[in-house]
Design a protein around this motif. Structure first.
Motif, short mmCIF file in Angstrom:
data_model
loop_
_atom_site.label_atom_id
_atom_site.label_comp_id
_atom_site.label_asym_id
_atom_site.label_seq_id
_atom_site.Cartn_x
_atom_site.Cartn_y
_atom_site.Cartn_z
N GLY A 1 -22.03 25.96 54.59
CA GLY A 1 -22.20 27.06 55.23
C GLY A 1 -22.75 27.11 56.72
O GLY A 1 -22.44 26.26 57.42
N GLN A 2 -23.43 28.51 57.13
CA GLN A 2 -23.66 28.48 58.63
C GLN A 2 -24.97 27.76 58.93
O GLN A 2 -25.87 27.79 58.10
CB GLN A 2 -23.88 29.86 58.80
CG GLN A 2 -24.18 30.22 60.28
CD GLN A 2 -24.47 31.88 60.37
OE1 GLN A 2 -24.27 32.59 59.70
NE2 GLN A 2 -24.92 31.96 61.81
N PRO A 3 -24.88 26.85 59.90
CA PRO A 3 -26.11 26.13 60.18
C PRO A 3 -27.17 27.26 60.76
O PRO A 3 -26.92 27.99 61.72
CB PRO A 3 -25.71 25.44 61.40
CG PRO A 3 -24.58 25.85 61.85
CD PRO A 3 -23.89 26.53 60.78
N VAL A 4 -28.66 27.01 60.48
CA VAL A 4 -29.44 27.99 60.94
C VAL A 4 -30.53 27.07 61.43
O VAL A 4 -31.15 26.25 60.58
CB VAL A 4 -29.83 28.97 59.85
CG1 VAL A 4 -31.19 29.89 60.32
CG2 VAL A 4 -28.91 29.81 59.18
N SER A 5 -31.64 27.29 62.54
CA SER A 5 -32.28 26.62 63.05
C SER A 5 -33.69 27.17 62.38
O SER A 5 -33.80 28.31 62.25
CB SER A 5 -32.48 26.79 64.38
OG SER A 5 -33.59 26.22 65.11
N SER A 6 -34.48 26.06 62.05
CA SER A 6 -35.84 26.33 61.29
C SER A 6 -36.75 27.31 62.49
O SER A 6 -37.62 27.80 61.80
CB SER A 6 -36.58 25.29 60.93
OG SER A 6 -36.66 24.28 62.26
N GLU A 7 -36.61 27.25 63.61
CA GLU A 7 -37.38 27.83 64.66
C GLU A 7 -36.88 29.53 64.78
O GLU A 7 -37.53 30.28 65.16
CB GLU A 7 -37.44 27.15 66.14
CG GLU A 7 -36.07 27.40 66.83
CD GLU A 7 -35.88 26.50 67.95
OE1 GLU A 7 -35.10 27.06 68.84
OE2 GLU A 7 -36.80 25.72 68.23
N SER A 8 -35.88 29.99 64.03
CA SER A 8 -35.54 31.20 64.02
C SER A 8 -35.97 32.11 62.74
O SER A 8 -35.90 33.12 62.74
CB SER A 8 -34.16 31.47 63.99
OG SER A 8 -33.55 30.83 62.85
N ALA A 9 -36.92 31.46 62.21
CA ALA A 9 -37.61 32.14 60.87
C ALA A 9 -38.43 33.32 61.40
O ALA A 9 -39.09 33.18 62.43
CB ALA A 9 -38.36 31.11 60.36
N PRO A 10 -38.14 34.19 60.80
CA PRO A 10 -39.14 35.42 61.28
C PRO A 10 -40.73 35.04 60.82
O PRO A 10 -40.87 34.51 60.27
CB PRO A 10 -38.65 36.60 59.91
CG PRO A 10 -37.75 36.00 59.32
CD PRO A 10 -37.66 34.51 59.44
N ALA A 11 -41.45 36.11 61.40
CA ALA A 11 -42.90 35.73 61.26
C ALA A 11 -43.10 35.79 59.99
O ALA A 11 -42.85 36.63 59.17
CB ALA A 11 -43.56 37.00 62.20
N HIS B 1 -35.93 26.98 54.66
CA HIS B 1 -35.82 26.11 53.69
C HIS B 1 -34.31 25.49 53.49
O HIS B 1 -33.42 26.28 53.58
CB HIS B 1 -36.05 26.94 52.17
CG HIS B 1 -36.00 26.25 50.87
ND1 HIS B 1 -35.86 26.69 49.58
CD2 HIS B 1 -35.84 24.71 50.79
CE1 HIS B 1 -35.63 25.37 48.86
NE2 HIS B 1 -35.58 24.25 49.29
N TYR B 2 -34.12 24.03 53.57
CA TYR B 2 -33.00 23.46 53.41
C TYR B 2 -32.79 22.77 52.17
O TYR B 2 -33.77 22.22 51.77
CB TYR B 2 -32.91 22.71 54.76
CG TYR B 2 -32.82 23.34 56.19
CD1 TYR B 2 -31.87 23.89 56.49
CD2 TYR B 2 -34.19 23.51 56.62
CE1 TYR B 2 -31.87 24.64 57.76
CE2 TYR B 2 -34.23 24.12 58.13
CZ TYR B 2 -33.17 24.60 58.64
OH TYR B 2 -33.23 25.06 59.74
N GLN B 3 -31.41 22.35 51.92
CA GLN B 3 -31.26 21.49 50.71
C GLN B 3 -30.20 20.40 51.45
O GLN B 3 -29.12 20.96 52.05
CB GLN B 3 -30.58 22.18 49.83
CG GLN B 3 -30.55 21.22 48.14
CD GLN B 3 -29.89 22.01 47.16
OE1 GLN B 3 -28.74 22.57 47.57
NE2 GLN B 3 -30.66 21.96 46.25
N PHE C 1 -28.58 25.71 54.46
CA PHE C 1 -29.64 26.47 54.62
C PHE C 1 -29.60 27.45 53.43
O PHE C 1 -28.92 28.03 52.92
CB PHE C 1 -29.30 27.38 55.94
CG PHE C 1 -30.22 28.28 56.22
CD1 PHE C 1 -31.55 28.00 56.63
CD2 PHE C 1 -30.02 29.70 55.82
CE1 PHE C 1 -32.62 29.15 56.70
CE2 PHE C 1 -30.94 30.74 56.25
CZ PHE C 1 -32.12 30.34 56.48
N LEU C 2 -30.81 27.37 52.85
CA LEU C 2 -31.08 28.25 51.52
C LEU C 2 -31.76 29.55 51.78
O LEU C 2 -31.72 30.57 51.26
CB LEU C 2 -31.85 27.38 50.72
CG LEU C 2 -31.25 25.99 50.10
CD1 LEU C 2 -32.29 25.49 48.94
CD2 LEU C 2 -29.97 26.56 49.48
#
Length: 167
Positions: free
Chosen positions: A41-51, A56-58, A68-69
């Motif tokens: 799936g699409q890679p997502v950076s942990s620093e892009s988490a909303p406030a 969460h990754y698997q 990215f879950l």
């Protein structure tokens, strides 16, 4: 005008490295034999988490894939279920065990620590961002987690051996 375009290109390259999972906590401390993860799936950076949320990754240590879950509420601090000489403390980067009698280990500070922490189920970012190198419990290729911001975590689909923690 040229400077602005250069900054955009550099920012895009940095962001691309973070999203592709190729960015490291410290490139000087990254094992040369570790293979890049394959994103499902699409890679997502942990620093892009909303406030107020964490990533969460698997990760599948057998296949070298990561998925990215979603962004979730932070979990309470992870503590050891077995009393150890140095149990994890609040703010540590934590390696959680798959089962007992294995203990949880906490890491903090700056730099790299090599070791062999077997039967790992999860790595969680502490107050300092961290990353880890791991392979399947049964052996095989090594892979690097993405850099984990505070509270972000990677769950392994099967027991993994973590061989390096980078903060």
């Amino acid at each position: 005008m040229k400077l602005r375009g250069t900054a955009v290109v550099i920012s895009a390259l940095v962001a691309g490295g973070l999203l592709s999972g190729t960015a490291q906590a410290s490139t000087a401390d990254t094992p040369a034999d570790a293979k890049p993860l394959t994103w499902v799936g699409q890679p997502v950076s942990s620093e892009s988490a909303p406030a107020g949320k964490v990533a969460h990754y698997q990760a599948d240590p057998e296949k070298g894939t990561i998925k990215f879950l979603g962004f979730v509420d932070p979990e309470p601090e992870i503590t050891s279920t077995i009393v150890q000489h140095n149990p994890p403390q609040s703010g540590d980067c934590v390696l959680s065990p798959w089962s007992t009698p294995y203990a949880a280990y906490g890491f903090r500070g700056a730099g790299t620590m090599n070791g062999s922490w077997s039967n790992r189920k999860r790595i969680t970012g502490g107050s300092e961002w961290c990353a880890g190198t791991y392979h399947a419990q049964s052996g095989g290729s090594s892979f690097n987690t993405p850099i984990l911001a505070t509270g972000s975590f990677v769950d392994f689909t099967s027991p993994a051996v973590v061989t390096q923690v980078r903060i």
